[in-house]
Design a protein around this motif. Structure first.
Motif, PDB file in Angstrom:
ATOM      1  N   LEU A 109     -10.177   3.106  -8.923  1.00  0.00           N
ATOM      2  CA  LEU A 109      -9.522   2.856  -7.642  1.00  0.00           C
ATOM      3  C   LEU A 109      -9.142   4.173  -6.967  1.00  0.00           C
ATOM      4  O   LEU A 109      -9.431   4.393  -5.791  1.00  0.00           O
ATOM      5  CB  LEU A 109      -8.267   2.024  -7.915  1.00  0.00           C
ATOM      6  N   TYR A 110      -8.529   5.068  -7.718  1.00  0.00           N
ATOM      7  CA  TYR A 110      -8.056   6.319  -7.111  1.00  0.00           C
ATOM      8  C   TYR A 110      -9.186   7.327  -6.940  1.00  0.00           C
ATOM      9  O   TYR A 110      -9.232   8.053  -5.951  1.00  0.00           O
ATOM     10  CB  TYR A 110      -6.873   6.892  -7.906  1.00  0.00           C
ATOM     11  N   PHE A 111     -10.125   7.338  -7.881  1.00  0.00           N
ATOM     12  CA  PHE A 111     -11.239   8.286  -7.780  1.00  0.00           C
ATOM     13  C   PHE A 111     -12.133   7.930  -6.595  1.00  0.00           C
ATOM     14  O   PHE A 111     -12.505   8.783  -5.799  1.00  0.00           O
ATOM     15  CB  PHE A 111     -12.037   8.297  -9.087  1.00  0.00           C
ATOM     16  N   LEU A 142       8.981  -4.391 -15.526  1.00  0.00           N
ATOM     17  CA  LEU A 142       8.559  -3.654 -14.328  1.00  0.00           C
ATOM     18  C   LEU A 142       9.760  -3.331 -13.443  1.00  0.00           C
ATOM     19  O   LEU A 142      10.683  -4.136 -13.306  1.00  0.00           O
ATOM     20  CB  LEU A 142       7.547  -4.484 -13.537  1.00  0.00           C
ATOM     21  N   PRO A 143       9.743  -2.137 -12.820  1.00  0.00           N
ATOM     22  CA  PRO A 143      10.830  -1.801 -11.899  1.00  0.00           C
ATOM     23  C   PRO A 143      10.735  -2.645 -10.634  1.00  0.00           C
ATOM     24  O   PRO A 143       9.659  -3.080 -10.250  1.00  0.00           O
ATOM     25  CB  PRO A 143      10.576  -0.325 -11.585  1.00  0.00           C
ATOM     26  N   SER A 144      11.891  -2.895 -10.018  1.00  0.00           N
ATOM     27  CA  SER A 144      11.908  -3.634  -8.759  1.00  0.00           C
ATOM     28  C   SER A 144      11.830  -2.659  -7.595  1.00  0.00           C
ATOM     29  O   SER A 144      12.301  -1.534  -7.682  1.00  0.00           O
ATOM     30  CB  SER A 144      13.206  -4.446  -8.671  1.00  0.00           C
ATOM     31  N   SER A 145      11.245  -3.115  -6.502  1.00  0.00           N
ATOM     32  CA  SER A 145      11.148  -2.243  -5.332  1.00  0.00           C
ATOM     33  C   SER A 145      12.516  -2.033  -4.697  1.00  0.00           C
ATOM     34  O   SER A 145      12.680  -1.175  -3.845  1.00  0.00           O
ATOM     35  CB  SER A 145      10.181  -2.829  -4.309  1.00  0.00           C
ATOM     36  N   ASN A 146      13.507  -2.809  -5.122  1.00  0.00           N
ATOM     37  CA  ASN A 146      14.873  -2.619  -4.604  1.00  0.00           C
ATOM     38  C   ASN A 146      15.695  -1.660  -5.450  1.00  0.00           C
ATOM     39  O   ASN A 146      16.845  -1.404  -5.138  1.00  0.00           O
ATOM     40  CB  ASN A 146      15.612  -3.962  -4.538  1.00  0.00           C
ATOM     41  N   GLY A 202       3.400   8.191  -6.280  1.00  0.00           N
ATOM     42  CA  GLY A 202       2.323   8.627  -5.385  1.00  0.00           C
ATOM     43  C   GLY A 202       1.135   7.675  -5.405  1.00  0.00           C
ATOM     44  O   GLY A 202       0.262   7.750  -4.543  1.00  0.00           O
ATOM     45  N   ALA A 203       1.108   6.756  -6.375  1.00  0.00           N
ATOM     46  CA  ALA A 203       0.082   5.712  -6.399  1.00  0.00           C
ATOM     47  C   ALA A 203       0.116   4.914  -5.105  1.00  0.00           C
ATOM     48  O   ALA A 203      -0.889   4.346  -4.679  1.00  0.00           O
ATOM     49  CB  ALA A 203       0.298   4.781  -7.591  1.00  0.00           C
ATOM     50  N   HIS A 204       1.280   4.866  -4.482  1.00  0.00           N
ATOM     51  CA  HIS A 204       1.415   4.126  -3.222  1.00  0.00           C
ATOM     52  C   HIS A 204       0.773   4.852  -2.041  1.00  0.00           C
ATOM     53  O   HIS A 204       0.976   4.468  -0.900  1.00  0.00           O
ATOM     54  CB  HIS A 204       2.894   3.806  -2.953  1.00  0.00           C
ATOM     55  N   THR A 205      -0.021   5.857  -2.321  1.00  0.00           N
ATOM     56  CA  THR A 205      -0.880   6.473  -1.309  1.00  0.00           C
ATOM     57  C   THR A 205      -1.981   5.508  -0.886  1.00  0.00           C
ATOM     58  O   THR A 205      -2.619   5.694   0.148  1.00  0.00           O
ATOM     59  CB  THR A 205      -1.501   7.785  -1.828  1.00  0.00           C
ATOM     60  N   ILE A 206      -2.244   4.496  -1.693  1.00  0.00           N
ATOM     61  CA  ILE A 206      -3.185   3.443  -1.291  1.00  0.00           C
ATOM     62  C   ILE A 206      -2.518   2.076  -1.474  1.00  0.00           C
ATOM     63  O   ILE A 206      -1.536   1.944  -2.192  1.00  0.00           O
ATOM     64  CB  ILE A 206      -4.529   3.472  -2.065  1.00  0.00           C
ATOM     65  N   GLY A 207      -3.084   1.090  -0.808  1.00  0.00           N
ATOM     66  CA  GLY A 207      -2.644  -0.281  -1.017  1.00  0.00           C
ATOM     67  C   GLY A 207      -1.649  -0.782   0.006  1.00  0.00           C
ATOM     68  O   GLY A 207      -1.252  -0.075   0.927  1.00  0.00           O
ATOM     69  N   VAL A 208      -1.269  -2.025  -0.195  1.00  0.00           N
ATOM     70  CA  VAL A 208      -0.486  -2.735   0.818  1.00  0.00           C
ATOM     71  C   VAL A 208       0.682  -3.513   0.219  1.00  0.00           C
ATOM     72  O   VAL A 208       0.766  -3.721  -0.977  1.00  0.00           O
ATOM     73  CB  VAL A 208      -1.388  -3.740   1.578  1.00  0.00           C
ATOM     74  N   THR A 209       1.567  -3.926   1.127  1.00  0.00           N
ATOM     75  CA  THR A 209       2.640  -4.848   0.747  1.00  0.00           C
ATOM     76  C   THR A 209       2.813  -5.844   1.892  1.00  0.00           C
ATOM     77  O   THR A 209       1.964  -5.910   2.799  1.00  0.00           O
ATOM     78  CB  THR A 209       3.945  -4.102   0.415  1.00  0.00           C
ATOM     79  N   SER A 210       3.896  -6.618   1.837  1.00  0.00           N
ATOM     80  CA  SER A 210       4.090  -7.625   2.881  1.00  0.00           C
ATOM     81  C   SER A 210       5.458  -7.432   3.545  1.00  0.00           C
ATOM     82  O   SER A 210       6.350  -6.783   2.994  1.00  0.00           O
ATOM     83  CB  SER A 210       4.044  -9.021   2.261  1.00  0.00           C
ATOM     84  N   GLU A 223       0.482  -1.465   5.328  1.00  0.00           N
ATOM     85  CA  GLU A 223       0.029  -0.356   4.497  1.00  0.00           C
ATOM     86  C   GLU A 223       1.234   0.327   3.863  1.00  0.00           C
ATOM     87  O   GLU A 223       2.216   0.614   4.555  1.00  0.00           O
ATOM     88  CB  GLU A 223      -0.674   0.696   5.355  1.00  0.00           C
ATOM     89  N   LEU A 224       1.169   0.590   2.564  1.00  0.00           N
ATOM     90  CA  LEU A 224       2.276   1.308   1.905  1.00  0.00           C
ATOM     91  C   LEU A 224       2.363   2.733   2.430  1.00  0.00           C
ATOM     92  O   LEU A 224       3.447   3.255   2.659  1.00  0.00           O
ATOM     93  CB  LEU A 224       2.070   1.316   0.388  1.00  0.00           C
ATOM     94  N   ASP A 225       1.223   3.386   2.606  1.00  0.00           N
ATOM     95  CA  ASP A 225       1.172   4.730   3.176  1.00  0.00           C
ATOM     96  C   ASP A 225       0.563   4.579   4.570  1.00  0.00           C
ATOM     97  O   ASP A 225      -0.654   4.630   4.746  1.00  0.00           O
ATOM     98  CB  ASP A 225       0.316   5.642   2.278  1.00  0.00           C
ATOM     99  N   THR A 276      12.106   0.528  -0.816  1.00  0.00           N
ATOM    100  CA  THR A 276      13.368   1.181  -1.171  1.00  0.00           C
ATOM    101  C   THR A 276      13.127   2.196  -2.290  1.00  0.00           C
ATOM    102  O   THR A 276      13.672   3.293  -2.273  1.00  0.00           O
ATOM    103  CB  THR A 276      14.386   0.121  -1.645  1.00  0.00           C
ATOM    104  N   SER A 277      12.284   1.800  -3.251  1.00  0.00           N
ATOM    105  CA  SER A 277      12.021   2.678  -4.395  1.00  0.00           C
ATOM    106  C   SER A 277      11.277   3.946  -3.982  1.00  0.00           C
ATOM    107  O   SER A 277      11.427   4.996  -4.614  1.00  0.00           O
ATOM    108  CB  SER A 277      11.229   1.921  -5.468  1.00  0.00           C
ATOM    109  N   ASP A 278      10.473   3.881  -2.940  1.00  0.00           N
ATOM    110  CA  ASP A 278       9.790   5.084  -2.446  1.00  0.00           C
ATOM    111  C   ASP A 278      10.795   5.981  -1.726  1.00  0.00           C
ATOM    112  O   ASP A 278      10.849   7.193  -1.960  1.00  0.00           O
ATOM    113  CB  ASP A 278       8.649   4.706  -1.482  1.00  0.00           C
TER     114      ASP A 278
END
Ligand code: HEM
Ligand SMILES: *[C@@H]1O[C@H](CO)[C@@H](O)[C@H](O)[C@H]1NC(C)=O
Length: 201
Positions: A7-9, A37-41, A66-74, A117-119, A142-144
């Protein structure tokens, strides 16, 4: 781990040597994952504690976020940051006000709205842009945003966002990914090496 690697490569990120032959348990419970797992809050103290519990440092925390350089949330995930931060219809002051109003145009109170988009503006490319966004108070979770609330993680965010340091972020990311892949690994005759990582043999 191989999946995350690809995914990252494939999105322009770094490469690293994926350790193979990880011995895993024979029981897999989604409940256990949810509990660990940690919560985003989570705030910075909760994030540090959650990572430390698995042997991961503050550096790992800021690097792996920094994984949140890709991907999405709602919109649902950030609803309280926009509309109910302390339960009084307020907005999280840690969000850049302009950014918060942009988001409110997209996200309706209650969580309805498009995929986010997260980023923002760079969510299909693995790069250090995520840190720039966080530094500008444009981190979605919040966690970012919390990465600015500890001297070490804050310094890392600053460093990655000011110079063209894709190389160091990429290298750091690979290192921390290998470390994360070794969490709770079994040895000797315990468990088994899975033929397909999402399933027990
Ligand atoms: C620091 C603690 C972390 C928290 C609190 C966290 C939380 C979240 C949340 C809430 C989402 C959005 C999920 C959704 O809306 O359905 C997300 C997405 C994502 N996270 Fe994390 N995460 C963390 C660390 C990580 C790590 C370590 C990685 C990988 C190395 C990672 C990779 C991703 C990816 C790739 C997405 C996007 C998924 C997609 O586009 O479908 N996250 N994370
Ligand atoms: C806002 O948060 C408070 C406290 O967490 C909760 O009681 C209330 O129901 C929330 N309001 C909305 C509209 O979600």
């Amino acid at each position: 781990m191989v999946f995350v690697f690809l995914l990252y490569f494939q999105t322009g990120g770094s490469s690293w040597k994926v350790e193979t032959g990880r011995r895993d348990g024979r029981i897999s419970l989604s409940k256990e994952a949810d509990e660990n797992l940690p919560s985003s809050n989570f705030n910075i103290a909760q994030l540090k504690q959650n990572f430390a519990f698995k042997g991961l440092t503050k550096k790992d925390l800021v690097v792996l976020s920094g994984a949140h350089t890709i991907g999405v949330t709602s919109c649902f995930v950030i609803n309280d940051r926009l509309y109910n931060f302390t339960g009084r219809s307020d907005t999280d002051p840690a969000l850049d006000p302009t950014f918060a109003s942009e988001l409110k145009k997209k996200c309706k109170p209650g969580g309805g709205g498009p995929v986010l988009e997260l980023d923002q503006g760079s969510s299909t490319v693995s790069d250090a842009h995520f840190y720039k966004a966080v530094r500008q108070n444009r981190g979605l979770l919040t966690s970012d945003a919390a990465l600015l609330n500890d001297p070490l993680t804050r310094a890392y965010v600053k460093r990655q966002s000011t110079s063209p340091v894709k190389a160091t972020f990429g290298k750091d990311f690979g290192k921390s990914m290998v470390k994360m892949g070794g969490i709770g690994v079994l040895t000797g005759n315990e468990g088994e090496i899975r033929k397909r990582c999402a399933f027990v043999n």
